[in-house]
Design a protein around this motif. Structure first.
Motif, PDB file in Angstrom:
ATOM      1  N   SER A   1       0.839  -1.211   0.000  1.00 15.69           N
ATOM      2  CA  SER A   1       0.000   0.000   0.000  1.00 15.69           C
ATOM      3  C   SER A   1       0.866   1.251   0.000  1.00 15.69           C
ATOM      4  CB  SER A   1      -0.934  -0.008   1.208  1.00 15.69           C
ATOM      5  OG  SER A   1      -1.831  -1.100   1.151  1.00 15.69           O
ATOM      6  N   ASP A   2       1.964   1.203   0.736  1.00 12.83           N
ATOM      7  CA  ASP A   2       2.910   2.327   0.718  1.00 12.83           C
ATOM      8  C   ASP A   2       3.476   2.524  -0.685  1.00 12.83           C
ATOM      9  OD1 ASP A   2       2.567   2.743   3.430  1.00 12.83           O
ATOM     10  OD2 ASP A   2       4.336   1.579   4.017  1.00 12.83           O
ATOM     11  N   LEU A   3       3.780   1.413  -1.342  1.00 14.74           N
ATOM     12  CA  LEU A   3       4.299   1.480  -2.706  1.00 14.74           C
ATOM     13  C   LEU A   3       3.252   2.062  -3.662  1.00 14.74           C
ATOM     14  CD1 LEU A   3       6.766   0.724  -4.476  1.00 14.74           C
ATOM     15  CD2 LEU A   3       5.703  -1.518  -4.825  1.00 14.74           C
ATOM     16  N   MET A   4       2.000   1.702  -3.448  1.00 19.94           N
ATOM     17  CA  MET A   4       0.900   2.249  -4.258  1.00 19.94           C
ATOM     18  C   MET A   4       0.820   3.761  -4.094  1.00 19.94           C
ATOM     19  SD  MET A   4      -2.012  -0.644  -3.367  1.00 19.94           S
ATOM     20  CE  MET A   4      -3.212  -0.316  -4.659  1.00 19.94           C
TER      21      MET A   4
ATOM     22  N   MET B   1      -1.271  11.774  -8.960  1.00 22.67           N
ATOM     23  CA  MET B   1      -2.633  11.485  -8.495  1.00 22.67           C
ATOM     24  C   MET B   1      -2.852  12.199  -7.153  1.00 22.67           C
ATOM     25  SD  MET B   1      -2.566   7.410  -9.460  1.00 22.67           S
ATOM     26  CE  MET B   1      -4.267   7.060  -8.966  1.00 22.67           C
ATOM     27  N   LYS B   2      -3.374  13.409  -7.211  1.00 22.67           N
ATOM     28  CA  LYS B   2      -3.440  14.270  -6.034  1.00 22.67           C
ATOM     29  C   LYS B   2      -4.623  13.992  -5.118  1.00 22.67           C
ATOM     30  CE  LYS B   2      -0.936  18.044  -8.291  1.00 22.67           C
ATOM     31  NZ  LYS B   2      -0.954  19.463  -8.712  1.00 22.67           N
ATOM     32  N   ASN B   3      -5.617  13.274  -5.619  1.00 20.40           N
ATOM     33  CA  ASN B   3      -6.808  13.002  -4.814  1.00 20.40           C
ATOM     34  C   ASN B   3      -6.998  11.506  -4.600  1.00 20.40           C
ATOM     35  OD1 ASN B   3      -7.992  15.792  -4.508  1.00 20.40           O
ATOM     36  ND2 ASN B   3      -7.876  15.667  -6.734  1.00 20.40           N
ATOM     37  N   SER B   4      -5.887  10.829  -4.306  1.00 23.35           N
ATOM     38  CA  SER B   4      -5.926   9.374  -4.138  1.00 23.35           C
ATOM     39  C   SER B   4      -5.158   8.943  -2.901  1.00 23.35           C
ATOM     40  CB  SER B   4      -5.313   8.677  -5.366  1.00 23.35           C
ATOM     41  OG  SER B   4      -6.040   8.961  -6.538  1.00 23.35           O
ATOM     42  N   HIS B   5      -5.642   7.881  -2.290  1.00 21.45           N
ATOM     43  CA  HIS B   5      -4.906   7.240  -1.196  1.00 21.45           C
ATOM     44  C   HIS B   5      -5.312   5.785  -1.162  1.00 21.45           C
ATOM     45  CE1 HIS B   5      -3.852   6.127   3.011  1.00 21.45           C
ATOM     46  NE2 HIS B   5      -2.777   6.854   2.712  1.00 21.45           N
ATOM     47  N   PHE B   6      -4.318   4.901  -1.084  1.00 22.48           N
ATOM     48  CA  PHE B   6      -4.564   3.468  -1.130  1.00 22.48           C
ATOM     49  C   PHE B   6      -4.185   2.806   0.194  1.00 22.48           C
ATOM     50  CE2 PHE B   6      -3.754   4.869  -5.469  1.00 22.48           C
ATOM     51  CZ  PHE B   6      -4.798   4.286  -6.172  1.00 22.48           C
ATOM     52  N   THR B   7      -5.044   1.902   0.651  1.00 26.01           N
ATOM     53  CA  THR B   7      -4.744   1.141   1.869  1.00 26.01           C
ATOM     54  C   THR B   7      -4.800  -0.370   1.629  1.00 26.01           C
ATOM     55  OG1 THR B   7      -7.081   1.171   2.567  1.00 26.01           O
ATOM     56  CG2 THR B   7      -5.661   2.958   3.368  1.00 26.01           C
ATOM     57  N   ASN B   8      -5.176  -0.778   0.416  1.00 23.24           N
ATOM     58  CA  ASN B   8      -5.222  -2.210   0.090  1.00 23.24           C
ATOM     59  C   ASN B   8      -5.078  -2.398  -1.418  1.00 23.24           C
ATOM     60  OD1 ASN B   8      -7.967  -2.524  -1.254  1.00 23.24           O
ATOM     61  ND2 ASN B   8      -8.582  -1.552   0.680  1.00 23.24           N
ATOM     62  N   PRO B   9      -4.811  -3.631  -1.876  1.00 30.49           N
ATOM     63  CA  PRO B   9      -4.562  -3.864  -3.302  1.00 30.49           C
ATOM     64  C   PRO B   9      -5.783  -4.263  -4.122  1.00 30.49           C
ATOM     65  CG  PRO B   9      -3.981  -5.822  -2.085  1.00 30.49           C
ATOM     66  CD  PRO B   9      -4.462  -4.816  -1.068  1.00 30.49           C
ATOM     67  N   HIS B  10      -6.966  -4.349  -3.469  1.00 32.50           N
ATOM     68  CA  HIS B  10      -8.142  -4.866  -4.169  1.00 32.50           C
ATOM     69  C   HIS B  10      -9.318  -3.899  -4.247  1.00 32.50           C
ATOM     70  CE1 HIS B  10      -8.912  -5.554   0.041  1.00 32.50           C
ATOM     71  NE2 HIS B  10      -8.060  -6.591   0.084  1.00 32.50           N
ATOM     72  N   GLY B  11      -9.431  -2.957  -3.341  1.00 32.66           N
ATOM     73  CA  GLY B  11     -10.517  -1.984  -3.381  1.00 32.66           C
ATOM     74  C   GLY B  11     -11.715  -2.310  -2.526  1.00 32.66           C
ATOM     75  N   LEU B  12     -11.626  -3.356  -1.695  1.00 28.18           N
ATOM     76  CA  LEU B  12     -12.725  -3.647  -0.768  1.00 28.18           C
ATOM     77  C   LEU B  12     -12.889  -2.498   0.222  1.00 28.18           C
ATOM     78  CD1 LEU B  12     -12.047  -7.429  -0.001  1.00 28.18           C
ATOM     79  CD2 LEU B  12     -13.928  -6.480  -1.361  1.00 28.18           C
ATOM     80  N   ASP B  13     -14.120  -2.303   0.662  1.00 23.87           N
ATOM     81  CA  ASP B  13     -14.429  -1.182   1.569  1.00 23.87           C
ATOM     82  C   ASP B  13     -14.070  -1.540   3.011  1.00 23.87           C
ATOM     83  OD1 ASP B  13     -15.484   0.315  -0.577  1.00 23.87           O
ATOM     84  OD2 ASP B  13     -17.403  -0.736  -0.392  1.00 23.87           O
ATOM     85  N   LEU B  14     -12.770  -1.597   3.279  1.00 25.34           N
ATOM     86  CA  LEU B  14     -12.311  -1.983   4.617  1.00 25.34           C
ATOM     87  C   LEU B  14     -12.157  -0.786   5.541  1.00 25.34           C
ATOM     88  CD1 LEU B  14      -9.574  -4.612   3.620  1.00 25.34           C
ATOM     89  CD2 LEU B  14     -12.028  -4.972   4.047  1.00 25.34           C
ATOM     90  N   ASP B  15     -12.040   0.418   4.968  1.00 29.13           N
ATOM     91  CA  ASP B  15     -11.907   1.640   5.765  1.00 29.13           C
ATOM     92  C   ASP B  15     -12.307   2.821   4.889  1.00 29.13           C
ATOM     93  OD1 ASP B  15      -9.612   2.532   4.172  1.00 29.13           O
ATOM     94  OD2 ASP B  15      -8.459   1.018   5.254  1.00 29.13           O
TER      95      ASP B  15
END
Length: 367
Positions: A138-141, A150-164
């Motif tokens: 996720s840090d790498l993403m 990509m100024k309006n993006s933040h990733f916490t997982n590799p699949h896109g499930l609504d975990l947070d």
């Protein structure tokens, strides 16, 4: 006038561009209405935005997240490596390739399964293999998102499930990502594959692409990724190519996304045409220069233009008299700079005949 020799070359004539007659057909722009919360249409080479609707809004994006996952797998991994599936990956919820813990699968097949079947277990397996863990991946993403702009993006997982609530992007950012990812031939091939047999999986499955435009609904489609969660709604990314121009459409939370994408592609292809504005060649000496002093354009520049815009182009060149600054050619569309390129200076003892620039050098003004 020439003695000042801070030569500013302004092209006042736009016949430098050879327009095919088919590109001069007039198409009336028509109003566009989509079912999406946000949507965007861009040209993939220049990144020019041809249509946008709330395109910078931060929103959940569901499985189109996997475009970033696949992009990083191609960039940072060896697709021929075998990946051991972890217990954590094997029990990932949602859409699945039904991978088993301890099973070994090639990274290539994992990426195919990720993009064609949207396997969440594949996403976790890729993240663990490429990044060492889902958290590090996720840090790498996020590092890659920052690099791309990509100024309006933040990733916490590799699949896109609504975990947070910390995992989000925008249609503009996802278009930027897709544009970047498509530069890689391996990614582009997988992105546009209609079906694939997972040879490294036992027993070998046959995966069909879930993206209906890619599998035949739109003949010009060259790739894409679907997405859906209850909170994100339907999300969709598609690329398409016609007449040498590739367009990218992204919609988020669109109930009629297949038709939205077709409508946006048709608008883009009918109203914009990929135009070669600069071609690599050598510019002959300008007034006040040494006769052996030449400047070279090294990179071509193409840009999507409407028929009306073709008459609004100007090209300016600036060459400083002391050569301390590199000479620059700038392309303007209706007085807005859309491209800049440095020229390479060289001295020739036996100058060759000038190229395309000489065709309109008499139309240049100097001051």
């Amino acid at each position: 006038m020439v003695k000042r020799l801070k030569l500013t070359v302004k092209i006042l004539f736009v016949l430098l561009i050879s327009f095919p007659s088919a590109h001069l057909v007039s198409f009336a722009a028509y109003p566009i209405s989509t079912s999406a919360d946000q949507a965007i249409l861009i040209e993939a080479e220049s990144g020019r935005v041809l249509y946008e609707q709330n395109a910078h809004q931060e929103q959940k994006i569901a499985s189109i997240t996997k475009i970033m996952t696949a992009h990083l797998a191609v960039q940072h991994g060896n697709l021929d490596e075998m990946v051991k599936i972890s217990p954590e990956a094997s029990v990932t919820e949602g859409s699945s390739l039904y991978l088993k813990a301890g099973q070994k699968v090639s990274l290539r097949d994992l990426v195919y399964g990720l993009l064609l079947r949207s396997g969440n277990d594949s996403a976790v397996a890729i993240a663990e293999h490429v990044g060492g863990s889902v958290e590090k991946f996720s840090d790498l993403m996020n590092e890659e998102a920052k690099r791309i702009g990509m100024k309006n993006s933040h990733f916490t997982n590799p699949h896109g499930l609504d975990l947070d609530n910390e995992h989000y992007s925008s249609s503009f950012d996802m278009a930027l990502l897709t544009k970047e990812a498509l530069k890689d031939k391996q990614f582009a091939k997988i992105f546009g594959t209609k079906s694939h047999k997972g040879e490294s999986v036992d027993p070998a499955p046959f995966w069909s692409n879930k993206h209906r435009l890619v599998t035949g609904m739109y003949p010009h489609a060259t790739g894409g990724k679907t997405g859906y969660t209850k909170l994100a709604g339907r999300t969709l990314v598609t690329s398409a190519k016609r007449d040498g121009m590739t367009l990218i459409v992204v919609t988020i939370r669109a109930s009629n996304d297949w038709n939205d994408h077709i409508q946006l592609f048709e608008y883009g292809f009918k109203n914009y045409h990929q135009t070669t504005i600069l071609s690599p060649d050598t510019i002959p000496p300008l007034p006040g220069q040494n006769e052996n002093e030449f400047y070279t354009l090294t990179d071509p520049f193409r840009y999507p233009l409407t028929e009306k815009e073709q008459g609004l182009l100007t090209i300016e060149g600036k060459i400083s008299h002391n050569h301390k600054k590199p000479p620059i050619v700038a392309v303007k569309l209706d007085d807005k700079v859309i491209h800049k390129q440095e020229l390479i200076r060289e001295l020739r003892k036996d100058p060759s005949s000038p190229g395309w620039f000489s065709r309109f050098i008499e139309k240049v003004s100097f001051w």
